[in-house]
Design a protein around this motif. Structure first.
Motif, PDB file in Angstrom:
ATOM      1  N   ALA A  22       0.828  -1.210   0.000  1.00  0.00           N
ATOM      2  CA  ALA A  22       0.000   0.000   0.000  1.00  0.00           C
ATOM      3  C   ALA A  22       0.862   1.261   0.000  1.00  0.00           C
ATOM      4  O   ALA A  22       0.573   2.226  -0.718  1.00  0.00           O
ATOM      5  N   GLY A  23       1.947   1.248   0.774  1.00  0.00           N
ATOM      6  CA  GLY A  23       2.840   2.401   0.816  1.00  0.00           C
ATOM      7  C   GLY A  23       3.571   2.617  -0.500  1.00  0.00           C
ATOM      8  O   GLY A  23       3.718   3.751  -0.966  1.00  0.00           O
ATOM      9  N   GLY A  24       4.035   1.530  -1.119  1.00  0.00           N
ATOM     10  CA  GLY A  24       4.717   1.642  -2.409  1.00  0.00           C
ATOM     11  C   GLY A  24       3.804   2.195  -3.495  1.00  0.00           C
ATOM     12  O   GLY A  24       4.197   3.041  -4.299  1.00  0.00           O
ATOM     13  N   ALA A  25       2.561   1.707  -3.514  1.00  0.00           N
ATOM     14  CA  ALA A  25       1.590   2.198  -4.494  1.00  0.00           C
ATOM     15  C   ALA A  25       1.290   3.669  -4.267  1.00  0.00           C
ATOM     16  O   ALA A  25       1.194   4.459  -5.228  1.00  0.00           O
ATOM     17  N   MET A 375      -4.596   9.018   0.755  1.00  0.00           N
ATOM     18  CA  MET A 375      -5.786   8.517   0.076  1.00  0.00           C
ATOM     19  C   MET A 375      -5.493   7.199  -0.633  1.00  0.00           C
ATOM     20  O   MET A 375      -6.259   6.229  -0.514  1.00  0.00           O
ATOM     21  N   THR A 376      -4.365   7.147  -1.351  1.00  0.00           N
ATOM     22  CA  THR A 376      -3.996   5.921  -2.066  1.00  0.00           C
ATOM     23  C   THR A 376      -3.684   4.796  -1.090  1.00  0.00           C
ATOM     24  O   THR A 376      -4.101   3.646  -1.292  1.00  0.00           O
ATOM     25  N   TYR A 377      -2.941   5.131  -0.030  1.00  0.00           N
ATOM     26  CA  TYR A 377      -2.588   4.117   0.976  1.00  0.00           C
ATOM     27  C   TYR A 377      -3.838   3.507   1.599  1.00  0.00           C
ATOM     28  O   TYR A 377      -3.965   2.284   1.707  1.00  0.00           O
ATOM     29  N   GLU A 378      -4.773   4.360   2.027  1.00  0.00           N
ATOM     30  CA  GLU A 378      -6.001   3.861   2.658  1.00  0.00           C
ATOM     31  C   GLU A 378      -6.817   3.022   1.678  1.00  0.00           C
ATOM     32  O   GLU A 378      -7.357   1.969   2.040  1.00  0.00           O
ATOM     33  N   ALA A 379      -6.884   3.484   0.412  1.00  0.00           N
ATOM     34  CA  ALA A 379      -7.675   2.765  -0.588  1.00  0.00           C
ATOM     35  C   ALA A 379      -7.082   1.389  -0.889  1.00  0.00           C
ATOM     36  O   ALA A 379      -7.797   0.376  -0.921  1.00  0.00           O
TER      37      ALA A 379
END
Length: 390
Positions: A22-25, A375-379
């Protein structure tokens, strides 16, 4: 009651691999969108303030400065003298008859060895009229070097962003769990602040400093990406080649230039960032009695929390950029030797406000960047949990 809460927290804990993915994305999406703002910030921080406009020394852009630069060559010792100015910025310079400089036209012939009047005529070629703010800096970069010059150093960012974000989120969660299990801090705000500080220090040492040295060297090049000849002969071409060049010319230690201000900056940023985000998130979830934030809520909270750290630690970022940009030659003392010395020297030569150079593009870079990151991490994290992938 406390034991049941503890067991619930344990079952809710996500695997380190989930935080890594999630962090990398999140880092990949954020850097792709926001990198131009980082390039603008870096250029503004590398720009030196000019106190005396009569000292025309280094610029190869302005015609009058190019003339003086050419007069420093051994075959041409004459010193130009600005005698006046005309309409549209035209002026006259007294110089030798052997002036052959683009943008200059001799007003009359003169015998060899005598002085002739040289008229400065502004030229549109290579000249950009723009302010020194973020928008003006962007215009200069695009018009002089091409649009894709705003993405200089992106390969260095991509190389470091996945491990950086992975380390940031994994380290934060691991430090938070460690503090909760083995210290009286538990899940308090102090524990969140401490975990954020530790994660920032960790990412600064392992990833951020070497990646930013390479990125800043690539961003600091003023070559044009429009001109194939300049593009071909640029010194730093990609992150791997840049790293090898720095190590070959300056040693491995050069990749860790500015590590102290980088650690202080990253530690402060992540301590404030994670603390603010988690506090606001907790209040919002309690208020709406839900277990997850909507995407737009993560976006707003992430942007708000991301802007708090830079307001305080921008001087560290300016010093870090200057330290990482300078090339150290053997036997020569570098201009900037450390955090305190660099701060004092910059303030002395350029004024105290110079330590806040780049704050506007930095906020414009970090606030939307953190908004996109959270936002990306949570998603991604929610999707992984929902699909039970990891």
């Amino acid at each position: 009651m406390s034991s049941s809460n503890s067991s619930k927290e344990t079952t809710k804990r996500k695997s380190p691999l989930q935080h890594l993915v999630a962090g990398g994305a999140a880092g990949l999406v954020e850097s792709s969108i926001c990198h131009p703002l980082d390039t603008i910030k870096t250029r503004m921080q590398l720009r030196k303030n000019t106190v005396d406009t009569r000292k025309l020394t280094h610029s190869l852009v302005e015609p009058a400065q190019r003339l003086r630069h050419s007069l420093q060559e051994p075959f041409f010792r004459a010193e130009p003298k600005l005698t006046g100015s005309g309409a549209n910025g035209a002026g006259t310079i007294t110089a030798s008859a052997h002036v052959h400089e683009p943008g200059f036209v001799r007003s009359s012939a003169a015998p060899a060895g005598h002085h002739a009047k040289v008229t400065i005529k502004p030229s549109n070629v290579g000249t950009v009229q723009a302010s020194l703010g973020p928008i003006g800096t962007a215009k200069r970069i695009v018009q002089r070097e091409g649009f894709f010059a705003l993405y200089k150093g992106l390969t260095a960012v991509y190389t470091g962003i996945v491990p950086k974000m992975a380390i940031r989120f994994v380290a934060f969660e691991q430090y938070k769990d460690l503090l909760a299990d083995h210290t009286p801090l538990g899940r308090s705000t102090t524990a969140t602040f401490t975990a954020g500080l530790a994660s920032g220090l960790t990412e600064a040492v392992l990833v951020v400093t070497p990646a930013e040295v390479c990125k800043i060297r690539m961003q600091g090049q003023y070559h044009s990406l429009v001109d194939p000849a300049q593009k071909e002969h640029r010194k730093y071409k990609n992150v791997v080649q840049t790293a090898f060049t720095i190590v070959r010319e300056e040693g491995v230690g050069a990749l860790y230039k500015g590590v102290v201000p980088t650690m202080l900056r990253q530690g402060c940023n992540q301590a404030v960032n994670f603390t603010a985000y988690n506090l606001i998130k907790k209040k919002v979830l309690e208020g709406q009695q839900s277990s997850e934030l909507a995407s737009w809520q993560s976006l707003l909270i992430g942007g708000l929390s991301g802007g708090m750290g830079p307001m305080v630690n921008n001087p560290l970022d300016v010093v870090k950029t200057r330290l990482q940009k300078q090339v150290v030659h053997e036997g020569k003392t570098p201009k900037y030797t450390g955090l305190t010395q660099a701060c004092l020297l910059i303030a002395k030569e350029e004024g105290a406000l110079a330590l806040w150079k780049g704050i506007t593009p930095r906020l414009l870079r970090i606030m939307p960047g953190q908004a996109i990151t959270f936002m990306t991490y949570e998603a991604v994290s929610s999707t992984i949990t929902r699909w039970n992938v990891l």
